[in-house]
Design a protein around this motif. Structure first.
Motif, PDB file in Angstrom:
ATOM      1  N   GLY A 237       0.804  -1.210   0.000  1.00 57.46           N
ATOM      2  CA  GLY A 237       0.000   0.000   0.000  1.00 57.46           C
ATOM      3  C   GLY A 237       0.836   1.258   0.000  1.00 57.46           C
ATOM      4  O   GLY A 237       2.071   1.213   0.047  1.00 57.46           O
ATOM      5  N   TYR A 238       0.163   2.379  -0.053  1.00 51.78           N
ATOM      6  CA  TYR A 238       0.839   3.669  -0.150  1.00 51.78           C
ATOM      7  C   TYR A 238       1.615   3.989   1.126  1.00 51.78           C
ATOM      8  O   TYR A 238       2.808   4.275   1.086  1.00 51.78           O
ATOM      9  CB  TYR A 238      -0.206   4.751  -0.424  1.00 51.78           C
ATOM     10  CG  TYR A 238       0.355   6.142  -0.610  1.00 51.78           C
ATOM     11  CD1 TYR A 238       0.822   6.547  -1.847  1.00 51.78           C
ATOM     12  CD2 TYR A 238       0.411   7.038   0.445  1.00 51.78           C
ATOM     13  CE1 TYR A 238       1.349   7.815  -2.032  1.00 51.78           C
ATOM     14  CE2 TYR A 238       0.930   8.308   0.263  1.00 51.78           C
ATOM     15  CZ  TYR A 238       1.394   8.690  -0.963  1.00 51.78           C
ATOM     16  OH  TYR A 238       1.915   9.947  -1.132  1.00 51.78           O
ATOM     17  N   ASP A 239       0.940   3.932   2.243  1.00 44.77           N
ATOM     18  CA  ASP A 239       1.601   4.320   3.498  1.00 44.77           C
ATOM     19  C   ASP A 239       2.621   3.295   3.963  1.00 44.77           C
ATOM     20  O   ASP A 239       3.546   3.641   4.692  1.00 44.77           O
ATOM     21  CB  ASP A 239       0.546   4.535   4.584  1.00 44.77           C
ATOM     22  CG  ASP A 239      -0.316   5.738   4.291  1.00 44.77           C
ATOM     23  OD1 ASP A 239       0.203   6.846   4.287  1.00 44.77           O
ATOM     24  OD2 ASP A 239      -1.528   5.559   4.047  1.00 44.77           O
ATOM     25  N   GLY A 240       2.422   2.060   3.545  1.00 46.59           N
ATOM     26  CA  GLY A 240       3.325   1.019   4.001  1.00 46.59           C
ATOM     27  C   GLY A 240       4.632   0.968   3.230  1.00 46.59           C
ATOM     28  O   GLY A 240       5.550   0.235   3.593  1.00 46.59           O
ATOM     29  N   THR A 241       4.720   1.755   2.168  1.00 45.98           N
ATOM     30  CA  THR A 241       5.902   1.720   1.319  1.00 45.98           C
ATOM     31  C   THR A 241       6.682   3.021   1.449  1.00 45.98           C
ATOM     32  O   THR A 241       6.133   4.097   1.252  1.00 45.98           O
ATOM     33  CB  THR A 241       5.491   1.516  -0.152  1.00 45.98           C
ATOM     34  OG1 THR A 241       4.716   0.323  -0.246  1.00 45.98           O
ATOM     35  CG2 THR A 241       6.706   1.385  -1.035  1.00 45.98           C
ATOM     36  N   GLY A 242       7.949   2.923   1.785  1.00 46.32           N
ATOM     37  CA  GLY A 242       8.789   4.109   1.927  1.00 46.32           C
ATOM     38  C   GLY A 242       9.599   4.353   0.666  1.00 46.32           C
ATOM     39  O   GLY A 242       9.893   3.421  -0.087  1.00 46.32           O
TER      40      GLY A 242
ATOM     41  N   THR B 143      -3.094  -0.073  -3.026  1.00 47.39           N
ATOM     42  CA  THR B 143      -2.663   1.323  -3.062  1.00 47.39           C
ATOM     43  C   THR B 143      -3.862   2.261  -2.953  1.00 47.39           C
ATOM     44  O   THR B 143      -3.823   3.259  -2.228  1.00 47.39           O
ATOM     45  CB  THR B 143      -1.908   1.622  -4.375  1.00 47.39           C
ATOM     46  OG1 THR B 143      -0.882   0.661  -4.545  1.00 47.39           O
ATOM     47  CG2 THR B 143      -1.329   3.018  -4.367  1.00 47.39           C
ATOM     48  N   ALA B 144      -4.923   1.917  -3.671  1.00 54.90           N
ATOM     49  CA  ALA B 144      -6.070   2.821  -3.731  1.00 54.90           C
ATOM     50  C   ALA B 144      -6.815   2.899  -2.405  1.00 54.90           C
ATOM     51  O   ALA B 144      -7.168   3.986  -1.941  1.00 54.90           O
ATOM     52  CB  ALA B 144      -7.035   2.360  -4.827  1.00 54.90           C
ATOM     53  N   LEU B 145      -7.014   1.752  -1.782  1.00 51.75           N
ATOM     54  CA  LEU B 145      -7.897   1.724  -0.621  1.00 51.75           C
ATOM     55  C   LEU B 145      -7.423   2.606   0.518  1.00 51.75           C
ATOM     56  O   LEU B 145      -8.180   3.378   1.092  1.00 51.75           O
ATOM     57  CB  LEU B 145      -8.059   0.292  -0.123  1.00 51.75           C
ATOM     58  CG  LEU B 145      -9.313  -0.426  -0.610  1.00 51.75           C
ATOM     59  CD1 LEU B 145      -9.470  -1.737   0.130  1.00 51.75           C
ATOM     60  CD2 LEU B 145     -10.536   0.440  -0.420  1.00 51.75           C
ATOM     61  N   GLY B 146      -6.146   2.477   0.859  1.00 50.72           N
ATOM     62  CA  GLY B 146      -5.675   3.202   2.017  1.00 50.72           C
ATOM     63  C   GLY B 146      -5.524   4.689   1.798  1.00 50.72           C
ATOM     64  O   GLY B 146      -5.604   5.467   2.746  1.00 50.72           O
ATOM     65  N   ALA B 147      -5.291   5.084   0.537  1.00 50.32           N
ATOM     66  CA  ALA B 147      -4.931   6.473   0.302  1.00 50.32           C
ATOM     67  C   ALA B 147      -6.020   7.296  -0.386  1.00 50.32           C
ATOM     68  O   ALA B 147      -5.942   8.511  -0.397  1.00 50.32           O
ATOM     69  CB  ALA B 147      -3.647   6.527  -0.532  1.00 50.32           C
ATOM     70  N   SER B 148      -7.030   6.633  -0.966  1.00 45.32           N
ATOM     71  CA  SER B 148      -7.960   7.393  -1.805  1.00 45.32           C
ATOM     72  C   SER B 148      -8.799   8.362  -0.983  1.00 45.32           C
ATOM     73  O   SER B 148      -9.303   9.342  -1.512  1.00 45.32           O
ATOM     74  CB  SER B 148      -8.854   6.450  -2.601  1.00 45.32           C
ATOM     75  OG  SER B 148      -9.726   5.767  -1.746  1.00 45.32           O
ATOM     76  N   GLY B 149      -8.935   8.114   0.303  1.00 39.40           N
ATOM     77  CA  GLY B 149      -9.706   9.037   1.118  1.00 39.40           C
ATOM     78  C   GLY B 149      -8.979  10.344   1.360  1.00 39.40           C
ATOM     79  O   GLY B 149      -9.601  11.389   1.537  1.00 39.40           O
ATOM     80  N   ARG B 150      -7.653  10.301   1.358  1.00 33.94           N
ATOM     81  CA  ARG B 150      -6.872  11.496   1.670  1.00 33.94           C
ATOM     82  C   ARG B 150      -6.261  12.142   0.444  1.00 33.94           C
ATOM     83  O   ARG B 150      -5.973  13.331   0.440  1.00 33.94           O
ATOM     84  CB  ARG B 150      -5.750  11.129   2.655  1.00 33.94           C
ATOM     85  CG  ARG B 150      -6.222  10.918   4.085  1.00 33.94           C
ATOM     86  CD  ARG B 150      -5.139  10.202   4.878  1.00 33.94           C
ATOM     87  NE  ARG B 150      -4.926   8.848   4.356  1.00 33.94           N
ATOM     88  CZ  ARG B 150      -3.834   8.125   4.558  1.00 33.94           C
ATOM     89  NH1 ARG B 150      -2.856   8.628   5.253  1.00 33.94           N
ATOM     90  NH2 ARG B 150      -3.750   6.902   4.086  1.00 33.94           N
ATOM     91  N   LEU B 151      -5.995  11.345  -0.594  1.00 32.42           N
ATOM     92  CA  LEU B 151      -5.318  11.871  -1.777  1.00 32.42           C
ATOM     93  C   LEU B 151      -6.228  11.713  -2.995  1.00 32.42           C
ATOM     94  O   LEU B 151      -6.266  10.653  -3.613  1.00 32.42           O
ATOM     95  CB  LEU B 151      -3.997  11.122  -1.994  1.00 32.42           C
ATOM     96  CG  LEU B 151      -3.024  11.194  -0.815  1.00 32.42           C
ATOM     97  CD1 LEU B 151      -1.859  10.243  -0.992  1.00 32.42           C
ATOM     98  CD2 LEU B 151      -2.518  12.610  -0.638  1.00 32.42           C
ATOM     99  N   PRO B 152      -6.914  12.782  -3.364  1.00 28.63           N
ATOM    100  CA  PRO B 152      -7.909  12.700  -4.446  1.00 28.63           C
ATOM    101  C   PRO B 152      -7.310  12.211  -5.764  1.00 28.63           C
ATOM    102  O   PRO B 152      -7.988  11.542  -6.534  1.00 28.63           O
ATOM    103  CB  PRO B 152      -8.390  14.150  -4.581  1.00 28.63           C
ATOM    104  CG  PRO B 152      -8.024  14.812  -3.306  1.00 28.63           C
ATOM    105  CD  PRO B 152      -6.810  14.124  -2.799  1.00 28.63           C
TER     106      PRO B 152
END
Lengths: 208, 208
Positions: free
Chosen positions: A33-38, A119-128
């Motif tokens: 996911g987005y947040d889990g990847t640095g 990737t979409a699930l975790g971040a789509s709420g915060r990053l349009p």
DNA sequence: TACCAGGTAGAGCGTTCTTTCCAGAGGTGG
DNA sequence: CCACCTCTGGAAAGAACGCTCTACCTGGTA
């Protein structure tokens, strides 16, 4: 646009740096996911340095994620087109596709699910922009399935709804299979999808 | 094991601190996933301090996530049971359920999808306990649907596969609806699910 | 030789993260 | 009145985060 310069005398980077970074970002975000990847993790996995990452992707993590989503989008489009080319009957194509998804999932030890979803699930709420890119992918897949269904004789209204269900069931079955580490959901999905498609094709030809 | 101590004389916290923390963790992780949710954010959202969080959940973030998954599990079990109670016909129950899921999704401005999926997807590859808890939830839901299908006359083999597809399609349609911000996938899912269920019930009663 | 652009290399900034720790508040039993 | 226990409050440690920055290397051109 700049891929043919290392023609013969400097073949050291078997695959160009930008490409390696993009691939690493795709694979890593697909799994974590987005947040889990640095970004440092991406650069390490790609065998590139931080400087290179920001050179090729000045937009930072967001640009990396959008690139990963675009790649995931194309990846599944190709897979979809492949089974539609191999099997003329869309029902048979779905059975083939679910089997391939199950094989891919098992081969990666249940790590590589849908390249978009995580990737979409975790971040789509915060990053349009991520939501938009993921939505675009789903809409694209829906259109592809819709076209194939109407070509094979399904009425437009039925095909629109059925294409939604095709995408939903593929996404859901892959997700469920990944989490439960079993290919049973994907196998069931293939059979039921075939049944739904055949039902709507008969209905269309029957009423003509 | 220690839940019945505040029997009558200390009802001051309208809802107990531990409960507020658990609720905040559930809601936040449902929306942002495991990595996207910070413990400070949870404590702020719950109106509790860091000290309280670690007092009630000494296992830290992982324990919080497992609690969130358990709650999500129970939440969906209740919802499933509710529609099965209200509609005797499982096909009708699925139509009702998909409508409710769509309403809930829209009411939260497409934020609150499945309470398990987002948390599970990003973290299940790295944290086996999260994968196990999520898997347990899916297996539980499958069993619930399977029981209801066999009760209503579907043969066991067909019911097992069909229950897989019920879960897959519900998960997939909610996911697709959330990402594309449209209730169309859920509406289509309800109708197609009903058709599949009716098909298997007819098949079973027809061959008896 | 001098120059320049594209790409590489990594130190380090400021911030945020999870977790630990301890000091106290508030109620209870002796 | 004191000891006790549960729970609250928040500082701070130590690591990781995204990102910026400057210096350097390399191959081609003039």
């Amino acid at each position: 646009m700049s891929d043919e310069k290392r023609s013969a005398d400097a073949p050291e980077p078997v695959v160009a740096t930008r490409e390696r970074i993009a691939r690493a970002a795709s694979r890593l975000m697909q799994r974590q996911g987005y947040d889990g990847t640095g970004i440092k993790q991406i650069s390490a996995e790609a065998g590139a340095t931080l400087g290179s990452v920001y050179h090729f992707f000045p937009g930072g993590k967001l640009e990396l994620a959008l690139e990963a989503l675009n790649r995931g989008n194309r990846e599944f489009v190709d897979e979809l087109r492949a089974v539609f080319d191999e099997e003329e009957d869309p029902a048979a194509a779905m059975v083939l596709l679910t089997r391939r998804l199950a094989d891919g999932l098992r081969a990666s030890d249940w790590m590589d699910g849908c390249p978009i979803t995580t990737t979409a699930l975790g971040a789509s709420g915060r990053l349009p922009q991520i939501q938009a890119a993921a939505s675009e992918a789903f809409v694209r897949w829906h259109a592809l399935v819709f076209d194939r269904l109407t070509e094979s004789g399904v009425a437009e209204d039925a095909a629109r709804a059925l294409a939604h269900t095709v995408i939903s069931i593929l996404e859901g079955a892959e997700l469920t299979a990944q989490v439960t580490r079993s290919s049973a959901p994907l196998e069931a999905a293939g059979r039921h999808l075939a049944r739904l498609i055949d039902g709507d094709r008969e209905a269309a030809t029957g009423q003509e």
